[in-house]
Write a protein that holds these residues in place. Structure first.
Motif, PDB file in Angstrom:
ATOM      1  N   PRO A  78      -4.402   0.987  -8.964  1.00  0.00           N
ATOM      2  CA  PRO A  78      -5.455   1.175  -7.965  1.00  0.00           C
ATOM      3  C   PRO A  78      -6.010  -0.179  -7.540  1.00  0.00           C
ATOM      4  O   PRO A  78      -6.200  -1.078  -8.374  1.00  0.00           O
ATOM      5  CB  PRO A  78      -6.505   2.004  -8.704  1.00  0.00           C
ATOM      6  CG  PRO A  78      -6.263   1.752 -10.151  1.00  0.00           C
ATOM      7  CD  PRO A  78      -4.805   1.423 -10.303  1.00  0.00           C
ATOM      8  N   PRO A 129       0.191   3.019   4.855  1.00  0.00           N
ATOM      9  CA  PRO A 129       1.242   2.850   3.856  1.00  0.00           C
ATOM     10  C   PRO A 129       2.303   1.868   4.345  1.00  0.00           C
ATOM     11  O   PRO A 129       2.650   1.840   5.529  1.00  0.00           O
ATOM     12  CB  PRO A 129       1.824   4.260   3.702  1.00  0.00           C
ATOM     13  CG  PRO A 129       0.677   5.157   4.062  1.00  0.00           C
ATOM     14  CD  PRO A 129      -0.038   4.432   5.166  1.00  0.00           C
ATOM     15  N   MET A 187     -10.058  -1.775  -1.571  1.00  0.00           N
ATOM     16  CA  MET A 187      -9.750  -2.180  -0.193  1.00  0.00           C
ATOM     17  C   MET A 187     -11.024  -2.577   0.550  1.00  0.00           C
ATOM     18  O   MET A 187     -11.025  -2.713   1.773  1.00  0.00           O
ATOM     19  CB  MET A 187      -9.044  -1.031   0.536  1.00  0.00           C
ATOM     20  CG  MET A 187      -7.741  -0.589  -0.121  1.00  0.00           C
ATOM     21  SD  MET A 187      -6.506  -1.890  -0.230  1.00  0.00           S
ATOM     22  CE  MET A 187      -5.850  -1.839   1.420  1.00  0.00           C
ATOM     23  N   ALA A 193      -6.935   2.010  -2.683  1.00  0.00           N
ATOM     24  CA  ALA A 193      -5.563   2.404  -2.386  1.00  0.00           C
ATOM     25  C   ALA A 193      -4.732   2.294  -3.651  1.00  0.00           C
ATOM     26  O   ALA A 193      -5.039   1.514  -4.558  1.00  0.00           O
ATOM     27  CB  ALA A 193      -4.969   1.521  -1.298  1.00  0.00           C
ATOM     28  N   GLU A 224      -0.755   4.578  -0.643  1.00  0.00           N
ATOM     29  CA  GLU A 224      -1.670   5.532  -0.010  1.00  0.00           C
ATOM     30  C   GLU A 224      -3.087   5.094  -0.322  1.00  0.00           C
ATOM     31  O   GLU A 224      -3.329   4.374  -1.285  1.00  0.00           O
ATOM     32  CB  GLU A 224      -1.438   6.957  -0.521  1.00  0.00           C
ATOM     33  CG  GLU A 224      -1.703   7.102  -2.015  1.00  0.00           C
ATOM     34  CD  GLU A 224      -1.405   8.493  -2.545  1.00  0.00           C
ATOM     35  OE1 GLU A 224      -0.762   9.275  -1.828  1.00  0.00           O
ATOM     36  OE2 GLU A 224      -1.822   8.794  -3.675  1.00  0.00           O
ATOM     37  N   GLY A 225      -4.023   5.505   0.524  1.00  0.00           N
ATOM     38  CA  GLY A 225      -5.409   5.165   0.242  1.00  0.00           C
ATOM     39  C   GLY A 225      -6.299   5.305   1.453  1.00  0.00           C
ATOM     40  O   GLY A 225      -5.921   5.875   2.469  1.00  0.00           O
ATOM     41  N   ASP A 226      -7.509   4.748   1.304  1.00  0.00           N
ATOM     42  CA  ASP A 226      -8.502   4.793   2.373  1.00  0.00           C
ATOM     43  C   ASP A 226      -9.224   3.451   2.431  1.00  0.00           C
ATOM     44  O   ASP A 226      -8.752   2.467   1.871  1.00  0.00           O
ATOM     45  CB  ASP A 226      -9.473   5.953   2.166  1.00  0.00           C
ATOM     46  CG  ASP A 226     -10.160   5.924   0.806  1.00  0.00           C
ATOM     47  OD1 ASP A 226     -10.408   4.826   0.269  1.00  0.00           O
ATOM     48  OD2 ASP A 226     -10.468   7.018   0.279  1.00  0.00           O
ATOM     49  N   ALA A 235      -9.181   0.077   5.365  1.00  0.00           N
ATOM     50  CA  ALA A 235      -8.038   0.973   5.202  1.00  0.00           C
ATOM     51  C   ALA A 235      -6.800   0.346   5.827  1.00  0.00           C
ATOM     52  O   ALA A 235      -6.870  -0.238   6.909  1.00  0.00           O
ATOM     53  CB  ALA A 235      -8.328   2.321   5.841  1.00  0.00           C
ATOM     54  N   GLN A 236      -5.681   0.475   5.144  1.00  0.00           N
ATOM     55  CA  GLN A 236      -4.408  -0.042   5.639  1.00  0.00           C
ATOM     56  C   GLN A 236      -3.369   1.065   5.528  1.00  0.00           C
ATOM     57  O   GLN A 236      -3.359   1.822   4.556  1.00  0.00           O
ATOM     58  CB  GLN A 236      -3.961  -1.263   4.832  1.00  0.00           C
ATOM     59  CG  GLN A 236      -4.912  -2.434   4.883  1.00  0.00           C
ATOM     60  CD  GLN A 236      -5.072  -3.004   6.276  1.00  0.00           C
ATOM     61  OE1 GLN A 236      -4.099  -3.120   7.015  1.00  0.00           O
ATOM     62  NE2 GLN A 236      -6.297  -3.353   6.641  1.00  0.00           N
ATOM     63  N   VAL A 261       0.846  -1.187   0.000  1.00  0.00           N
ATOM     64  CA  VAL A 261       0.000   0.000   0.000  1.00  0.00           C
ATOM     65  C   VAL A 261       0.885   1.241   0.000  1.00  0.00           C
ATOM     66  O   VAL A 261       1.788   1.380   0.829  1.00  0.00           O
ATOM     67  CB  VAL A 261      -0.936   0.011   1.230  1.00  0.00           C
ATOM     68  CG1 VAL A 261      -1.711   1.324   1.308  1.00  0.00           C
ATOM     69  CG2 VAL A 261      -1.873  -1.187   1.213  1.00  0.00           C
ATOM     70  N   ARG A 307       2.533   0.350 -10.309  1.00  0.00           N
ATOM     71  CA  ARG A 307       1.512   0.884  -9.398  1.00  0.00           C
ATOM     72  C   ARG A 307       0.146   0.735 -10.035  1.00  0.00           C
ATOM     73  O   ARG A 307      -0.011   0.940 -11.241  1.00  0.00           O
ATOM     74  CB  ARG A 307       1.784   2.349  -9.082  1.00  0.00           C
ATOM     75  CG  ARG A 307       3.008   2.532  -8.225  1.00  0.00           C
ATOM     76  CD  ARG A 307       3.186   3.957  -7.819  1.00  0.00           C
ATOM     77  NE  ARG A 307       4.304   4.057  -6.890  1.00  0.00           N
ATOM     78  CZ  ARG A 307       4.525   5.090  -6.108  1.00  0.00           C
ATOM     79  NH1 ARG A 307       3.719   6.139  -6.146  1.00  0.00           N
ATOM     80  NH2 ARG A 307       5.552   5.104  -5.293  1.00  0.00           N
ATOM     81  N   CYS A 363      -1.436   0.851  -4.852  1.00  0.00           N
ATOM     82  CA  CYS A 363      -0.522  -0.186  -4.387  1.00  0.00           C
ATOM     83  C   CYS A 363       0.571  -0.400  -5.422  1.00  0.00           C
ATOM     84  O   CYS A 363       0.386  -0.122  -6.605  1.00  0.00           O
ATOM     85  CB  CYS A 363      -1.264  -1.493  -4.144  1.00  0.00           C
ATOM     86  SG  CYS A 363      -2.454  -1.405  -2.793  1.00  0.00           S
TER      87      CYS A 363
END
Length: 97
Positions: A27, A38, A30, A17, A11-13, A35-36, A9, A25, A19
């Motif tokens: 999308p 970084p 999640m 995220a 960045e994300g919500d 949410a996880q 990960v 990289r 990944c």
């Protein structure tokens, strides 16, 4: 055959995220893992994170995937299964009796 890949990960919500795996990289949904932060390793299948991985498990999955590629090319793969070489096969606990 369906194959999942460990990804990290960036960045994300809770919904999605960005990944990364080996420089690529993409999308990732999640929805199944939430949410996880970084740096977290997740197992990604069809652009969805299906499970959170610890770093050792992620490395073992990467080694197994690398081994498939090398085996198809006729190369030795023993070094990618160091945890399995030189030990007897072991049954899971629920099959031991």
């Amino acid at each position: 055959m369906c194959v999942g890949f460990p990804m990290t990960v960036i960045e994300g919500d809770a919904f999605g995220a960005l990944c990364e795996r080996r420089g690529e990289r993409r999308p990732v949904s999640m929805a199944l893992v939430g949410a996880q932060p970084p740096g977290t390793k997740v197992l990604v299948h069809i652009d969805s994170a299906i499970r959170v991985l610890d770093p050792l498990e992620a490395a073992q999955i990467d080694d197994a995937l690398d081994a498939v590629e090398k085996a198809l090319a006729g190369e030795n793969v023993d070094h990618l299964f160091a945890d399995l070489v030189d030990r007897e096969p072991q049954l899971p606990d629920f099959l031991r009796k």
